[in-house]
Scaffold this active site. Structure first.
Site, PDB file in Angstrom:
ATOM      1  N   GLY A  31     -55.701 -12.839  82.777  1.00 52.51           N
ATOM      2  CA  GLY A  31     -57.113 -12.652  82.480  1.00 52.51           C
ATOM      3  C   GLY A  31     -57.365 -11.501  81.523  1.00 52.51           C
ATOM      4  N   GLY A  36     -55.290 -13.154  71.397  1.00 50.30           N
ATOM      5  CA  GLY A  36     -53.923 -13.654  71.610  1.00 50.30           C
ATOM      6  C   GLY A  36     -53.930 -14.802  72.621  1.00 50.30           C
ATOM      7  N   HIS A  37     -54.564 -14.563  73.766  1.00 50.30           N
ATOM      8  CA  HIS A  37     -54.655 -15.619  74.791  1.00 50.30           C
ATOM      9  C   HIS A  37     -55.367 -16.856  74.218  1.00 50.30           C
ATOM     10  CE1 HIS A  37     -54.875 -11.950  77.574  1.00 50.30           C
ATOM     11  NE2 HIS A  37     -53.806 -12.581  78.022  1.00 50.30           N
ATOM     12  N   GLY A 147     -46.605 -16.414  75.087  1.00 49.00           N
ATOM     13  CA  GLY A 147     -46.590 -15.653  73.841  1.00 49.00           C
ATOM     14  C   GLY A 147     -45.261 -14.939  73.624  1.00 49.00           C
ATOM     15  N   GLU A 148     -44.896 -14.809  72.364  1.00 48.48           N
ATOM     16  CA  GLU A 148     -43.664 -14.059  72.043  1.00 48.48           C
ATOM     17  C   GLU A 148     -43.871 -12.556  72.188  1.00 48.48           C
ATOM     18  OE1 GLU A 148     -42.496 -15.423  68.171  1.00 48.48           O
ATOM     19  OE2 GLU A 148     -41.978 -17.417  68.946  1.00 48.48           O
ATOM     20  N   ASP A 150     -44.430 -11.142  74.899  1.00 45.65           N
ATOM     21  CA  ASP A 150     -43.577 -10.870  76.064  1.00 45.65           C
ATOM     22  C   ASP A 150     -42.289 -11.680  75.866  1.00 45.65           C
ATOM     23  OD1 ASP A 150     -45.631  -9.487  78.125  1.00 45.65           O
ATOM     24  OD2 ASP A 150     -46.635 -11.035  76.963  1.00 45.65           O
ATOM     25  N   MET A 184     -52.072  -7.464  70.169  1.00 44.87           N
ATOM     26  CA  MET A 184     -53.166  -7.560  71.147  1.00 44.87           C
ATOM     27  C   MET A 184     -52.603  -7.533  72.560  1.00 44.87           C
ATOM     28  SD  MET A 184     -55.991 -10.000  69.611  1.00 44.87           S
ATOM     29  CE  MET A 184     -56.792  -9.491  68.098  1.00 44.87           C
ATOM     30  N   SER A 185     -53.295  -6.814  73.430  1.00 43.45           N
ATOM     31  CA  SER A 185     -52.880  -6.706  74.821  1.00 43.45           C
ATOM     32  C   SER A 185     -54.090  -6.329  75.659  1.00 43.45           C
ATOM     33  CB  SER A 185     -51.811  -5.614  74.947  1.00 43.45           C
ATOM     34  OG  SER A 185     -51.664  -5.237  76.301  1.00 43.45           O
ATOM     35  N   ARG A 187     -53.975  -4.430  77.976  1.00 41.46           N
ATOM     36  CA  ARG A 187     -53.802  -3.010  78.293  1.00 41.46           C
ATOM     37  C   ARG A 187     -54.281  -2.089  77.176  1.00 41.46           C
ATOM     38  NH1 ARG A 187     -48.928  -4.986  81.198  1.00 41.46           N
ATOM     39  NH2 ARG A 187     -49.197  -4.363  83.376  1.00 41.46           N
TER      40      ARG A 187
HETATM   41  P1  AMP Z   1     -50.930 -11.764  80.082  1.00 43.17           P
HETATM   42  O1  AMP Z   1     -52.348 -12.079  80.447  1.00 43.17           O
HETATM   43  O2  AMP Z   1     -50.757 -10.435  79.424  1.00 43.17           O
HETATM   44  O3  AMP Z   1     -49.967 -12.036  81.206  1.00 43.17           O
HETATM   45  O4  AMP Z   1     -50.551 -12.802  78.964  1.00 43.17           O
HETATM   46  C1  AMP Z   1     -50.680 -14.184  79.148  1.00 43.17           C
HETATM   47  C2  AMP Z   1     -49.962 -14.903  78.040  1.00 43.17           C
HETATM   48  O5  AMP Z   1     -50.510 -14.533  76.787  1.00 43.17           O
HETATM   49  C3  AMP Z   1     -48.469 -14.565  77.985  1.00 43.17           C
HETATM   50  O6  AMP Z   1     -47.733 -15.723  77.663  1.00 43.17           O
HETATM   51  C4  AMP Z   1     -48.420 -13.552  76.880  1.00 43.17           C
HETATM   52  O7  AMP Z   1     -47.169 -13.502  76.225  1.00 43.17           O
HETATM   53  C5  AMP Z   1     -49.479 -14.077  75.945  1.00 43.17           C
HETATM   54  N1  AMP Z   1     -49.959 -13.003  75.078  1.00 43.17           N
HETATM   55  C6  AMP Z   1     -50.476 -11.812  75.456  1.00 43.17           C
HETATM   56  N2  AMP Z   1     -50.765 -11.068  74.366  1.00 43.17           N
HETATM   57  C7  AMP Z   1     -50.405 -11.794  73.291  1.00 43.17           C
HETATM   58  C8  AMP Z   1     -50.429 -11.580  71.887  1.00 43.17           C
HETATM   59  N3  AMP Z   1     -50.889 -10.458  71.351  1.00 43.17           N
HETATM   60  N4  AMP Z   1     -49.961 -12.551  71.077  1.00 43.17           N
HETATM   61  C9  AMP Z   1     -49.468 -13.701  71.595  1.00 43.17           C
HETATM   62  N5  AMP Z   1     -49.421 -13.976  72.903  1.00 43.17           N
HETATM   63  C10 AMP Z   1     -49.884 -13.041  73.740  1.00 43.17           C
END
Ligand code: AMP
Length: 283
Positions: A31, A36-37, A147-148, A150, A184-185, A187
């Site tokens: 969430g 990115g998401h 996403g790459e 991670d 993008m993150s 965090r």
């Molecule tokens: P998270 O919510 O951080 O667990 O991310 C969920 C999915 O989105 C995971 O597959 C992440 O690798 C992907 N993701 C997060 N940030 C990015 C980004 N900046 N670019 C591409 N994929 C992302």
């Protein structure tokens, strides 16, 4: 867009879609969505009839002292954004529905989860593969996308799917960045403006590594020394790791021979950020 909170309801719905011959795609997330998401969601739309995003801040992938409690959450906003990119269902289970009392079963991918983030976050990847395995059994997707950003997570999930004969197509997607290069993150909201400025050093150091490889440098140690210089020049920054690895086995790469993963984890203040790129000797 429909919101499903119960595991049993999600499973029944997935069964119904499968009976109708529909292809299901899953985007697992924690969430607090960013572009990115949303890019992952847009991509997966073309691979399926039904797009499901899961929103679950998975307690078992956080270690003691990590940011599980303060991880940013905003379900209302997530639902609105996901709807705009055509997501059909948001699956957002409770922790007690996912891990009822007495829960004691885990999925562990061994070798590829040992270095990098596995070393600094013991138990993290076991938490990730367990929750992703569970989500696969609940949402029953034909396709899932990661996403790459991670990178090691994607490698571990591909390994799990292969090793456990899960009949699911795994798609990867390149890192989505802010205009100034910051990956993008969710965090990134922890960063104040000075820290955000310093955080640009991660992508800068990756670009510098790419330049060195283009100029003919093939020695990992020489490139990593430059990368470290850039990172360590930032105020209040501490390198967790900066390493060269084979992009599939994640074994250490002393030389850039074929495509090589340059992976970084860096504390900017108290916030741990990750970033990576693939260095290519032929580029
Ligand atoms: P998270 O919510 O951080 O667990 O991310 C969920 C999915 O989105 C995971 O597959 C992440 O690798 C992907 N993701 C997060 N940030 C990015 C980004 N900046 N670019 C591409 N994929 C992302």
């Amino acid at each position: 867009m429909r919101i499903i909170e119960k595991v049993s309801e999600m499973q029944q719905q997935a069964d119904a879609w499968r009976r109708e011959g529909k292809r299901i795609a899953l985007v697992p997330t924690m969430g607090y969505l960013h572009r990115g998401h949303l890019t992952l969601m847009q991509k997966v739309r073309n691979h399926a009839d039904i797009a499901v995003m899961s929103v679950f801040v998975n307690p078992i992938q956080f270690g003691p002292g990590e940011d599980f409690e303060r991880y940013p959450r905003d379900m209302e906003r997530d639902v609105r954004l996901a709807k705009e990119v055509g997501v059909d269902v948001a699956f957002s289970p409770s922790a007690t529905d996912m891990y009822p009392e007495g829960y004691q079963t885990h999925i562990e991918v061994t070798e590829v989860t040992r270095p990098l983030c596995g070393k600094s976050r013991p138990g993290h990847f076991q938490g990730v593969t367990t929750v992703v395995g569970k989500l696969f059994h609940i949402v029953k997707p034909h396709t899932a996308i990661f996403g790459e950003k991670d990178f090691q997570q994607l490698v571990a999930i591909r390994r799990m799917v292969r090793d456990l004969n899960m009949d699911i197509e795994i798609l990867g997607h390149p890192i989505v960045r802010e205009e100034d290069g910051l990956a993008m993150s969710s965090r990134n909201v922890y960063l104040n403006s000075e820290q955000r400025n310093n955080a640009l050093r991660l992508s800068q150091s990756l670009r510098e590594a790419q330049t060195l490889v283009r100029q003919g440098e093939r020695n990992s140690a020489a490139i990593l020394a430059q990368v470290r210089n850039i990172l360590e020049a930032g105020k209040d920054m501490r390198i967790d790791y900066a390493e060269m690895r084979h992009p599939e086995t994640l074994q250490e790469a002393q030389q850039i021979e074929g495509p090589t993963l340059l992976a970084l984890a860096v504390f900017v203040g108290a916030t741990r950020l990750i970033d990576n790129c693939i260095l290519n000797a032929s580029a």
